[in-house]
Design a protein around this motif. Structure first.
Motif: not given
Lengths: 426, 426
Positions: A223-228, A392-395, B395-397
């Motif tokens: 999993p990756v959390i990006k910042h563009y 990223t709209r996740l986490h 994000h979710a676990y």
């Protein structure tokens, strides 16, 4: 890929993951002292860090790095002290672990808690900014994680010297150095291998230019959390206070144009144009900002160059601003939806209905009402420090502090409850 | 890949994303009525759905699907009613959107709020289980999202009939059908294309067997939340109440062995073996459970087959249980760390120190103290329904309800504050 690289990276990650359990098992006070110890070591070994950095700088100058890159690479006594202070601020933050965020009792008597736990092992992939080495390590450890750090090759000696400080603090506290692991060889091959380690690496965070982030996003199996990029907008509404709007414009565009939360586009409601536009163009000219405007903008100043389509999508990271007159708030929202990057949007208005519509109509990580785009920053928003700003709209969405390096799990306490009690043959 | 497929999937996603804004703009009460309307349509058009399903079933029998697969595909009046009731339960949940989860005032006077907003567009990729079509659509819409549904090809007619009900409800409320989009052709090519749509698809959720999930994880460029297998453990501590432990064992293993939160391995502390093991083996035999045990387990029953290494890593999804005697809680934790899948672990103990050590020593999505593994389920844990159970620590676990289909963003309200007020040339 050579099996040597594969084996080296995998072993590094396995040892880091093993070491993570020791970090997670610490009491909050112990994690705090550990990070304070890291700050102390940075001060104590400051001469060695600066000497290593001087070597990196000499090689970088020879290699012809751009002035902005050299500036990011450079350390001096003041910057080293800032690094140490930043670690102390991370240490002083409330501990994000173990906290029970919710508790609920179900009709059958089981009690359900949500509990914050570390993510596990984080891979931090960044460019030649030595301060990220210390910041990222401290934030990861604060949240009970281990980290594998892979910085840009130009900062190799600086990163090794900083890692030596972090390791000294880990040793002082009887903890495995592997909790903060530095990839010694910074080749792309090593990054590629790191990004394949599903089951070992829980999260990869790329931090740097768009090229690096795209490379990580394209090749990662973890999993990756990006910042563009940050294409941030200021919309000056018909009901704006022009003086506040001017302040937001100057701070957003001119205070530090090279960062992601700087303004790139100004949208002005046509009704306020006669009041606002002449002032805005004057202030921008005084600050040396080049303006690229729509036809209606250009009627207000001879120095305004015509804006092309690409200017509205550009992250200039420079003293350049795209400007457009809009007929309505809805047109401003449509523009942002088309050209924006989900980073930061600002509205200047004294009309609560307008700000509500603006908040509801944007999907960016941060929406500011009468406040500067430059506040989209972990420190400014009260997170203490940040490991990055997620688009990223996740986490996580927006600045990520230590809490973003944790996840909530379920802890259920019962007294022997089962789901199908009717089938229990006493 | 053919450009036809690419164009079709991209256009489907673009229209869904456009439609999402209409869903997000609804008032909570409107979203609730919309989902209730979906349930009503399922009841109203029940005959059509059942007829479509009968066609799918006939084709599936001809194609030689396994009984378990046929059972998942099959709809009857009772199952259709359960689908409608599940939608009504989702409708009745508290609205997850707009809630301000935190509010903080900074020294400079800006007020920072964290606000829950929809993720955006979700791609749901699943197998031939028609109920997922309705459940996933309702959960996504509840959280203000649009969804692109790609179900297994064996359920194509059933899914189309269910989608027709969902679309009828959307039309009744004047909303675009594209908010719930069904990929008409369920080829792998279509899935592949869907997984490449970065910037359009905010999250892909695969739900089904390990093969499907690995396929999605390997090929996705969009973010994915995975749910791999559940190798769930029951550890019966030295201080366990044997009667409660037996109930947890029977419920966990025998009440529904084919699901991911069923038990696969039993670990028994040596001190309680003489009391617990004979009872456990008797109860398991009565329930028709095949036991594969370690050498010490086998001394307690002739019917116990020797466990091989692979049995401890297996998700049997059947009436088979691996059993091992351990010398300590630490040995149980080491076993779980080695063979577990981060899904659900259970401890039976009356000793608070033992349960604390068990909670701290496991990293699974749910830890149960004296409660059945079968409670790791969105409905049982109070989420109302679930779109999946995440074993990705991001994000979710654990079980994901409607709230897991949202993200928190920052809303900042000021009165003209800037970050560098000293540089504002009045």
């Amino acid at each position: 890929m050579s099996s040597d690289v594969r084996g080296y990276v995998r072993e590094l990650a396995e040892r880091a993951r093993e070491a993570q359990r020791a970090i997670a098992a610490l009491e909050p006070q112990e994690r705090r002292q550990l990070i304070e110890g890291m700050a102390a070591q940075l001060r104590q070994q400051g001469a060695a860090v600066l000497a290593a950095n001087a070597g990196d700088m000499a090689r970088a100058r020879e290699a012809g790095l751009a002035p902005a890159q050299l500036d990011r690479l450079m350390l001096d006594a003041a910057r080293l002290e800032s690094m140490a202070v930043a670690l102390e601020e991370v240490a002083a933050q409330p501990d994000p672990l173990g906290e029970v965020t919710r508790r609920d009792r179900r009709p059958n008597g089981i009690v359900i808690e949500r509990q914050r736990v570390p993510l596990g092992l984080i891979a931090m992939i960044y460019e030649a900014r030595p301060n990220v080495t210390a910041d990222a390590a401290a934030l990861c450890v604060k949240a009970g994680n281990a980290v594998v750090l892979r910085g840009g090759s130009e900062a190799r000696a600086s990163n090794a010297a900083i890692a030596a400080c972090l390791h000294a603090a880990l040793r002082e506290h009887g903890l495995p150095e592997a909790a903060v692991s530095l990839v010694a060889d910074a080749s792309r091959e090593h990054v590629l291998e790191l990004l394949q380690l599903t089951g070992l690496v829980d999260l990869a965070i790329p931090r740097g230019g768009e090229g690096l982030i795209r490379f990580v996003a394209e090749h990662a199996r973890v999993p990756v959390i990006k910042h563009y990029k940050g294409v941030c907008h200021l919309y000056v509404d018909a009901a704006a206070d022009p003086v506040k709007a001017l302040d937001l414009l100057v701070d957003g565009k001119a205070s530090r144009p090279g960062v992601c939360n700087a303004l790139e586009t100004l949208l002005v409601h046509r009704d306020i144009v006669p009041v606002f536009m002449p002032l805005a163009l004057e202030v921008l000219a005084n600050r040396g900002v080049e303006v690229r405007g729509c036809a209606r903008t250009r009627t207000w100043g001879d120095a305004v160059r015509p804006a092309e389509e690409a200017d509205y999508a550009a992250e200039f990271l420079d003293l350049i601003l795209a400007v457009r007159v809009v007929d309505s708030l809805a047109e401003a929202l449509a523009h942002i939806q088309r050209y924006g990057s989900d980073h930061t949007e600002v509205i200047a208005t004294e009309d609560a209905a307008a700000s509500d519509a603006f908040i509801a109509g944007t999907r960016s990580s941060a929406v500011m009402v009468n406040a500067s785009s430059r506040f989209n920053d972990g420190g400014q928003l009260g997170l203490g420090a940040e490991i990055g700003i997620s688009t990223t709209r996740l986490h996580a969405y927006g600045p990520m502090g230590a809490e973003s390096l944790t996840i909530e799990r379920f802890v259920v306490r019962g007294d022997g409850q089962v789901r199908h009690p009717e089938s229990m043959a006493g």
